[in-house]
Write a protein that holds these residues in place. Sequence first.
Motif, PDB file in Angstrom:
ATOM      1  N   TYR A  90       0.837  -1.199   0.000  1.00 26.76           N
ATOM      2  CA  TYR A  90       0.000   0.000   0.000  1.00 26.76           C
ATOM      3  C   TYR A  90       0.867   1.242   0.000  1.00 26.76           C
ATOM      4  CZ  TYR A  90       0.817   0.558   5.059  1.00 26.76           C
ATOM      5  OH  TYR A  90       1.397   0.737   6.296  1.00 26.76           O
ATOM      6  N   THR A  91       0.240   2.332  -0.361  1.00 24.22           N
ATOM      7  CA  THR A  91       0.934   3.612  -0.395  1.00 24.22           C
ATOM      8  C   THR A  91      -0.063   4.711  -0.053  1.00 24.22           C
ATOM      9  OG1 THR A  91       2.435   4.989  -1.705  1.00 24.22           O
ATOM     10  CG2 THR A  91       0.573   3.983  -2.888  1.00 24.22           C
ATOM     11  N   GLY A  92       0.458   5.844   0.342  1.00 26.31           N
ATOM     12  CA  GLY A  92      -0.427   6.959   0.664  1.00 26.31           C
ATOM     13  C   GLY A  92       0.347   8.225   0.931  1.00 26.31           C
ATOM     14  N   GLY A  93      -0.390   9.304   0.911  1.00 22.54           N
ATOM     15  CA  GLY A  93       0.199  10.604   1.178  1.00 22.54           C
ATOM     16  C   GLY A  93      -0.801  11.701   0.891  1.00 22.54           C
ATOM     17  N   TYR A  94      -0.298  12.927   0.788  1.00 22.65           N
ATOM     18  CA  TYR A  94      -1.190  14.056   0.538  1.00 22.65           C
ATOM     19  C   TYR A  94      -0.437  15.207  -0.107  1.00 22.65           C
ATOM     20  CZ  TYR A  94       0.867  15.569   4.998  1.00 22.65           C
ATOM     21  OH  TYR A  94       1.739  15.908   5.992  1.00 22.65           O
ATOM     22  N   ALA A  95      -1.181  16.007  -0.864  1.00 19.37           N
ATOM     23  CA  ALA A  95      -0.613  17.184  -1.507  1.00 19.37           C
ATOM     24  C   ALA A  95      -0.503  18.303  -0.482  1.00 19.37           C
ATOM     25  CB  ALA A  95      -1.498  17.637  -2.666  1.00 19.37           C
ATOM     26  N   GLU A  96       0.577  19.081  -0.597  1.00 21.18           N
ATOM     27  CA  GLU A  96       0.796  20.250   0.250  1.00 21.18           C
ATOM     28  C   GLU A  96       0.751  21.494  -0.641  1.00 21.18           C
ATOM     29  OE1 GLU A  96       4.592  19.693   2.146  1.00 21.18           O
ATOM     30  OE2 GLU A  96       3.691  18.558   3.782  1.00 21.18           O
ATOM     31  N   PRO A  97      -0.404  22.132  -0.744  1.00 22.76           N
ATOM     32  CA  PRO A  97      -0.505  23.310  -1.613  1.00 22.76           C
ATOM     33  C   PRO A  97       0.481  24.412  -1.232  1.00 22.76           C
ATOM     34  CG  PRO A  97      -2.681  22.605  -0.870  1.00 22.76           C
ATOM     35  CD  PRO A  97      -1.662  21.790  -0.115  1.00 22.76           C
ATOM     36  N   GLU A  98       0.780  24.559   0.057  1.00 24.33           N
ATOM     37  CA  GLU A  98       1.674  25.632   0.506  1.00 24.33           C
ATOM     38  C   GLU A  98       3.113  25.442   0.031  1.00 24.33           C
ATOM     39  OE1 GLU A  98       1.519  22.542   3.774  1.00 24.33           O
ATOM     40  OE2 GLU A  98       0.022  23.510   2.494  1.00 24.33           O
ATOM     41  N   THR A  99       3.521  24.192  -0.247  1.00 27.21           N
ATOM     42  CA  THR A  99       4.876  23.943  -0.745  1.00 27.21           C
ATOM     43  C   THR A  99       4.882  23.467  -2.191  1.00 27.21           C
ATOM     44  OG1 THR A  99       4.936  21.613  -0.030  1.00 27.21           O
ATOM     45  CG2 THR A  99       5.660  23.287   1.579  1.00 27.21           C
ATOM     46  N   ASN A 100       3.700  23.228  -2.741  1.00 25.58           N
ATOM     47  CA  ASN A 100       3.536  22.717  -4.109  1.00 25.58           C
ATOM     48  C   ASN A 100       4.257  21.378  -4.285  1.00 25.58           C
ATOM     49  OD1 ASN A 100       2.319  22.963  -6.644  1.00 25.58           O
ATOM     50  ND2 ASN A 100       4.214  23.711  -7.552  1.00 25.58           N
ATOM     51  N   ARG A 101       4.177  20.537  -3.216  1.00 25.70           N
ATOM     52  CA  ARG A 101       4.791  19.213  -3.243  1.00 25.70           C
ATOM     53  C   ARG A 101       3.770  18.179  -2.780  1.00 25.70           C
ATOM     54  NH1 ARG A 101      10.130  19.522   0.382  1.00 25.70           N
ATOM     55  NH2 ARG A 101       8.548  20.016   1.929  1.00 25.70           N
ATOM     56  N   PHE A 102       4.071  16.920  -3.080  1.00 29.80           N
ATOM     57  CA  PHE A 102       3.282  15.800  -2.565  1.00 29.80           C
ATOM     58  C   PHE A 102       4.135  15.089  -1.531  1.00 29.80           C
ATOM     59  CE2 PHE A 102       1.174  11.775  -2.220  1.00 29.80           C
ATOM     60  CZ  PHE A 102      -0.164  12.085  -2.432  1.00 29.80           C
ATOM     61  N   PHE A 103       3.567  14.885  -0.344  1.00 29.50           N
ATOM     62  CA  PHE A 103       4.253  14.147   0.706  1.00 29.50           C
ATOM     63  C   PHE A 103       3.889  12.676   0.568  1.00 29.50           C
ATOM     64  CE2 PHE A 103       4.291  12.622   5.271  1.00 29.50           C
ATOM     65  CZ  PHE A 103       5.653  12.390   5.289  1.00 29.50           C
ATOM     66  N   VAL A 104       4.850  11.853   0.169  1.00 28.13           N
ATOM     67  CA  VAL A 104       4.671  10.410   0.062  1.00 28.13           C
ATOM     68  C   VAL A 104       4.943   9.851   1.458  1.00 28.13           C
ATOM     69  CG1 VAL A 104       5.397   8.280  -1.074  1.00 28.13           C
ATOM     70  CG2 VAL A 104       5.434  10.453  -2.346  1.00 28.13           C
ATOM     71  N   SER A 105       3.884   9.643   2.185  1.00 31.58           N
ATOM     72  CA  SER A 105       4.014   9.235   3.574  1.00 31.58           C
ATOM     73  C   SER A 105       4.267   7.737   3.729  1.00 31.58           C
ATOM     74  CB  SER A 105       2.737   9.623   4.326  1.00 31.58           C
ATOM     75  OG  SER A 105       2.773   9.153   5.643  1.00 31.58           O
ATOM     76  N   ARG A 131       2.584  15.362 -11.773  1.00 32.93           N
ATOM     77  CA  ARG A 131       2.431  16.101 -13.033  1.00 32.93           C
ATOM     78  C   ARG A 131       0.967  16.481 -13.259  1.00 32.93           C
ATOM     79  NH1 ARG A 131       6.724  12.664 -14.170  1.00 32.93           N
ATOM     80  NH2 ARG A 131       8.581  13.782 -14.841  1.00 32.93           N
ATOM     81  N   ALA A 132       0.069  15.532 -13.020  1.00 35.50           N
ATOM     82  CA  ALA A 132      -1.362  15.787 -13.231  1.00 35.50           C
ATOM     83  C   ALA A 132      -1.881  16.887 -12.311  1.00 35.50           C
ATOM     84  CB  ALA A 132      -2.163  14.497 -13.021  1.00 35.50           C
ATOM     85  N   GLU A 133      -1.316  16.976 -11.108  1.00 39.31           N
ATOM     86  CA  GLU A 133      -1.765  17.977 -10.135  1.00 39.31           C
ATOM     87  C   GLU A 133      -0.863  19.209 -10.132  1.00 39.31           C
ATOM     88  OE1 GLU A 133      -2.622  16.126  -6.355  1.00 39.31           O
ATOM     89  OE2 GLU A 133      -3.914  14.634  -7.310  1.00 39.31           O
ATOM     90  N   ASP A 134       0.036  19.292 -11.102  1.00 42.82           N
ATOM     91  CA  ASP A 134       0.934  20.426 -11.283  1.00 42.82           C
ATOM     92  C   ASP A 134       1.752  20.736 -10.024  1.00 42.82           C
ATOM     93  OD1 ASP A 134       2.089  22.292 -12.990  1.00 42.82           O
ATOM     94  OD2 ASP A 134       0.732  23.899 -12.351  1.00 42.82           O
ATOM     95  N   LEU A 135       2.267  19.680  -9.393  1.00 41.14           N
ATOM     96  CA  LEU A 135       3.127  19.820  -8.225  1.00 41.14           C
ATOM     97  C   LEU A 135       4.579  19.748  -8.684  1.00 41.14           C
ATOM     98  CD1 LEU A 135       1.129  17.412  -5.908  1.00 41.14           C
ATOM     99  CD2 LEU A 135       1.114  19.910  -5.829  1.00 41.14           C
ATOM    100  N   HIS A 136       5.446  20.557  -8.096  1.00 40.15           N
ATOM    101  CA  HIS A 136       6.823  20.624  -8.588  1.00 40.15           C
ATOM    102  C   HIS A 136       7.758  19.578  -7.982  1.00 40.15           C
ATOM    103  CE1 HIS A 136       7.771  23.045  -4.976  1.00 40.15           C
ATOM    104  NE2 HIS A 136       9.006  22.650  -5.191  1.00 40.15           N
ATOM    105  N   ALA A 137       7.316  18.868  -6.934  1.00 46.82           N
ATOM    106  CA  ALA A 137       8.187  17.871  -6.309  1.00 46.82           C
ATOM    107  C   ALA A 137       7.371  16.917  -5.450  1.00 46.82           C
ATOM    108  CB  ALA A 137       9.244  18.565  -5.436  1.00 46.82           C
ATOM    109  N   MET A 138       7.996  15.815  -5.110  1.00 48.62           N
ATOM    110  CA  MET A 138       7.464  14.915  -4.085  1.00 48.62           C
ATOM    111  C   MET A 138       8.577  14.727  -3.070  1.00 48.62           C
ATOM    112  SD  MET A 138       7.563  11.108  -5.805  1.00 48.62           S
ATOM    113  CE  MET A 138       7.358  11.517  -7.528  1.00 48.62           C
ATOM    114  N   TYR A 139       8.185  14.446  -1.837  1.00 47.50           N
ATOM    115  CA  TYR A 139       9.199  14.169  -0.821  1.00 47.50           C
ATOM    116  C   TYR A 139       8.695  13.123   0.133  1.00 47.50           C
ATOM    117  CZ  TYR A 139       6.931  16.964   2.863  1.00 47.50           C
ATOM    118  OH  TYR A 139       6.064  17.449   3.816  1.00 47.50           O
ATOM    119  N   LEU A 140       9.613  12.565   0.903  1.00 48.39           N
ATOM    120  CA  LEU A 140       9.280  11.521   1.864  1.00 48.39           C
ATOM    121  C   LEU A 140      10.303  11.528   2.977  1.00 48.39           C
ATOM    122  CD1 LEU A 140      11.582   9.223   1.089  1.00 48.39           C
ATOM    123  CD2 LEU A 140       9.974   8.709  -0.720  1.00 48.39           C
TER     124      LEU A 140
END
Length: 184
Positions: A90-105, A131-140
């Motif tokens: 399984y996988t999960g996370g959430y978008a952070e609009p304030e940083t324009n990143r997705f947190f891969v939790s 890319r679909a959500e126009d986020l500039h990075a992901m982090y974990l």
Amino acid sequence: MSVSFKPVESEDELRELARLADEIWHEYWPAIIGDAQTDYMVENFQSLSAMQRGIAEQGYRYWFIVDDACEGGEANGAADGWSSQGIVGYTGGYAEPETNRFFVSKIYLLADARGHGYCSKTIGFYDELCRAEDLHAMYLTVNKHNELGIRAYLAKGFETIDSVETDIGNGFVMDDYIMEKQMS
């Protein structure tokens, strides 16, 4: 290899996710962080109530990682088109609009699924999502002693951007690297 990412949408699926999390965590993490911290982290971060809270408060999204070639896969004849057959993690996370990143939790795989390319497929899934959500990075975050995870993330283009120790209560600390992958 055909892998799909089944969104966790119903309460029954969320219960199955929590059961899977308990199984994976108790199989993998005691050797790294011990039994007591594993139990504590499952209860506080991977349990049904923790997942429900994350969805409600932070906008968490969860997906089952499904190997479509496994017996049953996605098309298994269940009334709703889904069953637990073929799930490898399984996988999960959430978008952070304030940083324009997705947190891969969370990216967690069953023992038999490790080393077979599922992590690569999961990172590819997040590449597309960002890319679909126009986020500039992901982090974990990754435990500093999780050598398997660190190697996998480095191979997929992540860079270590920080090192943190986080007090999670009850005398336990998460000792992690923060790793980030920029979208090109």
